[in-house]
Design an enzyme around this catalytic site. Sequence first.
Site, PDB file in Angstrom:
ATOM      1  CD  GLU A   1      -2.718   1.151   2.546  1.00 25.70           C
ATOM      2  OE1 GLU A   1      -2.671   0.216   3.359  1.00 25.70           O
ATOM      3  OE2 GLU A   1      -3.389   2.173   2.715  1.00 25.70           O
TER       4      GLU A   1
ATOM      5  NE  ARG B   1       4.024  -8.280  11.147  1.00 31.38           N
ATOM      6  CZ  ARG B   1       3.474  -7.538  10.186  1.00 31.38           C
ATOM      7  NH1 ARG B   1       2.523  -8.024   9.435  1.00 31.38           N
ATOM      8  NH2 ARG B   1       3.847  -6.303  10.004  1.00 31.38           N
TER       9      ARG B   1
ATOM     10  CE  LYS C   1       3.082   0.200   5.070  1.00 26.24           C
ATOM     11  NZ  LYS C   1       2.519   0.016   3.742  1.00 26.24           N
TER      12      LYS C   1
HETATM   13  P1  ATP Z   1       2.782  -2.276   8.142  1.00 28.91           P
HETATM   14  O1  ATP Z   1       2.059  -3.176   9.088  1.00 28.91           O
HETATM   15  O2  ATP Z   1       4.215  -2.083   8.442  1.00 28.91           O
HETATM   16  O3  ATP Z   1       2.091  -0.985   7.915  1.00 28.91           O
HETATM   17  P2  ATP Z   1       1.556  -3.453   5.913  1.00 28.91           P
HETATM   18  O4  ATP Z   1       1.390  -4.928   5.943  1.00 28.91           O
HETATM   19  O5  ATP Z   1       0.383  -2.631   6.219  1.00 28.91           O
HETATM   20  O6  ATP Z   1       2.802  -3.067   6.784  1.00 28.91           O
HETATM   21  P3  ATP Z   1       1.640  -3.347   3.099  1.00 28.91           P
HETATM   22  O7  ATP Z   1       2.068  -2.245   2.238  1.00 28.91           O
HETATM   23  O8  ATP Z   1       0.214  -3.727   3.094  1.00 28.91           O
HETATM   24  O9  ATP Z   1       2.116  -2.973   4.544  1.00 28.91           O
HETATM   25  O10 ATP Z   1       2.551  -4.632   2.872  1.00 28.91           O
HETATM   26  C1  ATP Z   1       2.854  -5.161   1.622  1.00 28.91           C
HETATM   27  C2  ATP Z   1       3.237  -6.603   1.798  1.00 28.91           C
HETATM   28  O11 ATP Z   1       4.322  -6.730   2.697  1.00 28.91           O
HETATM   29  C3  ATP Z   1       2.093  -7.409   2.363  1.00 28.91           C
HETATM   30  O12 ATP Z   1       1.933  -8.572   1.585  1.00 28.91           O
HETATM   31  C4  ATP Z   1       2.531  -7.743   3.753  1.00 28.91           C
HETATM   32  O13 ATP Z   1       2.045  -8.981   4.165  1.00 28.91           O
HETATM   33  C5  ATP Z   1       4.047  -7.725   3.641  1.00 28.91           C
HETATM   34  N1  ATP Z   1       4.658  -7.391   4.922  1.00 28.91           N
HETATM   35  C6  ATP Z   1       4.463  -6.282   5.659  1.00 28.91           C
HETATM   36  N2  ATP Z   1       5.141  -6.341   6.820  1.00 28.91           N
HETATM   37  C7  ATP Z   1       5.794  -7.534   6.815  1.00 28.91           C
HETATM   38  C8  ATP Z   1       6.674  -8.204   7.734  1.00 28.91           C
HETATM   39  N3  ATP Z   1       7.013  -7.653   8.902  1.00 28.91           N
HETATM   40  N4  ATP Z   1       7.146  -9.422   7.378  1.00 28.91           N
HETATM   41  C9  ATP Z   1       6.816  -9.976   6.204  1.00 28.91           C
HETATM   42  N5  ATP Z   1       6.007  -9.405   5.304  1.00 28.91           N
HETATM   43  C10 ATP Z   1       5.492  -8.213   5.593  1.00 28.91           C
HETATM   44 MG    MG Z   2      -1.363  -3.517   4.989  1.00 28.72          MG
END
Ligand code: ATP
Ligand code: MG
Length: 562
Positions: free
Chosen positions: A40, A266, A276
């Site tokens: 995102e 994760r 984020k």
């Molecule tokens: P955050 O929780 O840090 O805001 P998010 O999951 O909301 O991260 P996205 O932009 O939706 O951020 O993430 C893109 C991809 O990265 C998703 O498929 C998510 O599952 C993966 N991802 C995010 N954080 C992790 C992590 N700590 N370990 C592995 N994969 C991750």
């Molecule tokens: Mg997300």
Amino acid sequence: MSTSTETSGSDRPLDFIRQIVDQDQKSGKHSVPVTRFPPEPNGFLHIGHAKSICLNFGISNEYRGRCHLRFDDTNPSKEEVEYVESIKADVQWLGFDWQDHLYFASDYFDKLYDYAEQLIHRGKAYVCDLSADEIRNYRGTLTEPGKDSPYRGRSVEENLELFRKMRDGAYAEGSRVLRAKIDMSSPAIVMRDPVLYRIVYASHHRTGDKWCIYPMYDFTHCLSDMLEEITHSLCTLEFQDNRLLYDWVLDTLETPCHPRQIEFARLNLTYTVMSKRKLLQLVDEYHVDGWDDPRMLTISGLRRRGFTPNSIRKFCDLIGIGKKQSWIDMGVLENAVRDDLNETAPRVMGVLEPLKVVIDNYPEDMDEEITAQNHPQKPEMGTRILPFSRELYIERNDFMEEPPRKFFRLGPGREVRLRYGYYITCVSYEKDADGNVTLLHCTYDPETKGGTSTDGRKVKGTIHWVSAKDAVDGKVYLYDRLFDVEHPDGDKDVDFKTHLNPESRKILEGCKLEPSLAEIEAGVQVQFERQGYYCLDAVLSTPGKPVFNRVVTLRDSWAKIK
Ligand code: ATP
Ligand code: MG
């Protein structure tokens, strides 16, 4: 059939996701795996995203498939073009290529809208006038079922008309939503008539003001995967329940393709925060200098700090892919870059906290050029010239007025080896009014050129040095972990920022560096012998005034503290 002894290029067994991909390829179910990385664009990528990038692009590379980069841009109020560009740059920097498969969920808004109408036609979606709070109250809890919305029984015609009016801007933000009609008593809360569309009067970075209704993540995500014919939709464990909805949407719409969602654990890393939202807080409240502050565990921060793409990929490979939640120690990441730079970084000499030395018996008008190896274990990395002269700088803490017996460096009357140079002996020293040592007087033994004596005399200590008149003045930022506890956001009642490490950045001015460092390019890493790995900062350096960031120390100094 695939067995767990097969490997993915490294010498380890296949992880459980690669086993599935491998079997699907062998059985002919999916001869070409198609994966995607779906960020995102509401912030910069962090090391957790790197795990997902390495998994998705890694599988595509290993199995000759493809991996799409798709921006999940369904939330116009939080998303910015700056983030899109930074995410693209980060994925490329990590060494991955989406070729011509760059997509935006917003490209599918027309199609998604049609699918929503289809659900209404099938009696599987309805317009609901409850407020957000009411929807929450009606939803029930993990132990109690939810209650049906009073609007659940609306006819297909009424729903269609209301939904079209929502699209046409007839209603205020928050006044109505489109919901899936599933089951308000489902044990999975995500299945209790989830919201599919909401009204938001905000301009979108790609679709402008065309829409005032935007699809929710769950609805968008599965349909985007389907439209792109993704074979394996890999996501983190917190989306396990969402898989029920993912499958429901695709089954109910009887779509021609149905990607398989597979969840993995994760990355959780000690001594940092990963969300984020929290990273944004650090930026917005000036606890760090920006998303690319070298202390941030963002890809851009790590890059600026001097981490290599190879070290991050190796780290991701090392931690592997599993189904169980676990914590990875920050030391593992630091070791990965240490190991990588140990192989590749040229060795140089830099005096961070200088103390001047005069070699009294070295002729005033003499200059020598000493040849030094760029990597003692790798002759193929070549050599460089170090000027040597009567006045040098050494590290302040390589001298003690009253050294203990086991201190093998300089003290009054003691002899040490100058790296690649001569043996020198300290004969006297000068102090200022405050008692600080300001100058050492030494003598050198001309018979010890290159660091070995002709009479078999041995010295235990070898120290680094820089010729005073040839030295380049530089600045060095000693970076350390941003937080000083393992789990900064481990306690909901304590603000994670109270755990910021006050020692996370120390700035050293007036460092004296060997002349070759005047010419290196931003982003290049070197090892300052005996000190650690450093990288020339691309933002702060100016011509002739290099600024170096410490990537990592030579050894794990935190391992001892614990
Ligand atoms: P955050 O929780 O840090 O805001 P998010 O999951 O909301 O991260 P996205 O932009 O939706 O951020 O993430 C893109 C991809 O990265 C998703 O498929 C998510 O599952 C993966 N991802 C995010 N954080 C992790 C992590 N700590 N370990 C592995 N994969 C991750
Ligand atoms: Mg997300």
